[in-house]
Design a protein around this motif. Structure first.
Motif, PDB file in Angstrom:
ATOM      1  N   VAL A   1       0.859  -0.973   0.086  1.00  0.00           N
ATOM      2  CA  VAL A   1       0.011  -0.216   0.052  1.00  0.00           C
ATOM      3  C   VAL A   1       0.894   1.472  -0.030  1.00  0.00           C
TER       4      VAL A   1
ATOM      5  N   GLY B   1      -3.705   4.196  -4.577  1.00  0.00           N
ATOM      6  CA  GLY B   1      -4.362   3.467  -3.164  1.00  0.00           C
ATOM      7  C   GLY B   1      -3.673   4.404  -2.163  1.00  0.00           C
TER       8      GLY B   1
ATOM      9  N   VAL C   1      -5.606  -0.837  -2.212  1.00  0.00           N
ATOM     10  CA  VAL C   1      -4.784  -0.639  -3.562  1.00  0.00           C
ATOM     11  C   VAL C   1      -5.690  -0.744  -4.859  1.00  0.00           C
TER      12      VAL C   1
END
Length: 278
Positions: free
Chosen positions: A73, A82, A249
């Motif tokens: 992430v 993300g 994400v």
């Protein structure tokens, strides 16, 4: 009444009616501000009774640990694909039925909407830390006075036409001053545009003396060709707690996480499971 006074009153009502919005950050479970950290990973659950009506259970290969999700992430945030909602906010936000998530420098956003049994009147709250449920990031958290939280993801703005949410991370906070332990599940809902599916994680979390010591992370990635449309957090014993750090994400469909350098951990995880015969 003077126009200036009327305008001031309008601003007060407008501010009160504004939807909660969070700008994503790049670090999951930050340690600079809040030293409390995730303690456990939730494991795969094959209990189909909790996914009834969602679709087929697609398997344990989709489950991620915090160690795997955290760098994924962070890289996604850098790439504008993300980030992490840490639920930090100014002022008080009570009884919200939805909130906006903004990322890629504010150029992209989507809405998270409460559905089903999500607390009083189908809503949720954001509040500051209490003595028995400590956030893992900053001072604020999402408060869930309910055994079940349901969320739908929608209203995508600024994202590419084929950009979809491919992986999510969520942490249920341990708590004190309640009764015993409780079984918790986090379920991700998938679609490929035609079929639906889901994967579920599970862990028994201490609700009586587990504040700061039983924070439990769930990470789930959609299979190839699928994307995540929502999630469910549920306790099957009527327990409730607070939550912190929602990570996500995105990738274009039908691309995989690995194509963008985000899925190496998933590839290695799946290989390890196959090698161990799981």
């Amino acid at each position: 009444m003077k126009k200036s006074v009327l305008f001031a009153i309008f601003l007060v009502f407008a501010a009160g009616a504004a939807k909660a919005a969070f700008n994503a950050v790049g670090v999951y479970d930050e340690q600079d501000v809040q030293s409390n950290q995730v303690d456990y990973d939730m494991g795969y659950s094959s209990n189909s009774s909790w996914t009834t009506g969602i679709g087929q259970t697609l398997g344990d290969n989709q489950i991620l640990t915090l160690q795997e999700f955290k760098p994924m992430v962070e890289q996604a945030f850098t790439n504008g694909r993300g980030g992490v909602v840490d639920f930090e906010h100014q002022g008080t936000i009570d009884d919200a039925s939805s909130f906006d998530v903004k990322f890629d420098g504010g150029n992209k956003q989507f809405t998270v909407t409460a559905t089903g049994n999500s607390g009083a009147a189908g809503t949720f709250k954001f509040d500051e830390t209490g003595g028995d449920r400590t956030p893992i990031s900053g001072a604020d958290r999402l408060q869930g006075n309910s055994q079940s939280l349901d969320f739908d993801f929608s209203d995508y703005i600024g994202m590419e036409s084929d950009e979809r949410i491919k992986a999510i991370g969520w942490t249920i906070l341990g708590r004190s001053n309640s009764s015993g332990s409780a079984n918790w599940r986090v379920i991700a809902r998938y679609t490929n545009g035609t079929d639906t599916g889901s994967s579920s994680t599970f862990r028994t979390i201490n609700m009586s003396s587990g504040d700061t010591t039983h924070d439990s992370f769930s990470g789930i990635a959609a299979p190839d060709g699928y994307w995540i449309t929502g999630m469910r957090i549920n306790s099957d014993q009527g327990a409730w707690s607070a939550h912190d750090d929602f990570g996500f994400v995105t990738v274009p469909e039908p691309a995989t996480l690995a194509i963008f350098g985000l899925g190496g951990c998933i590839v290695s995880l799946n290989k390890r499971k196959r090698r161990n015969g799981r």
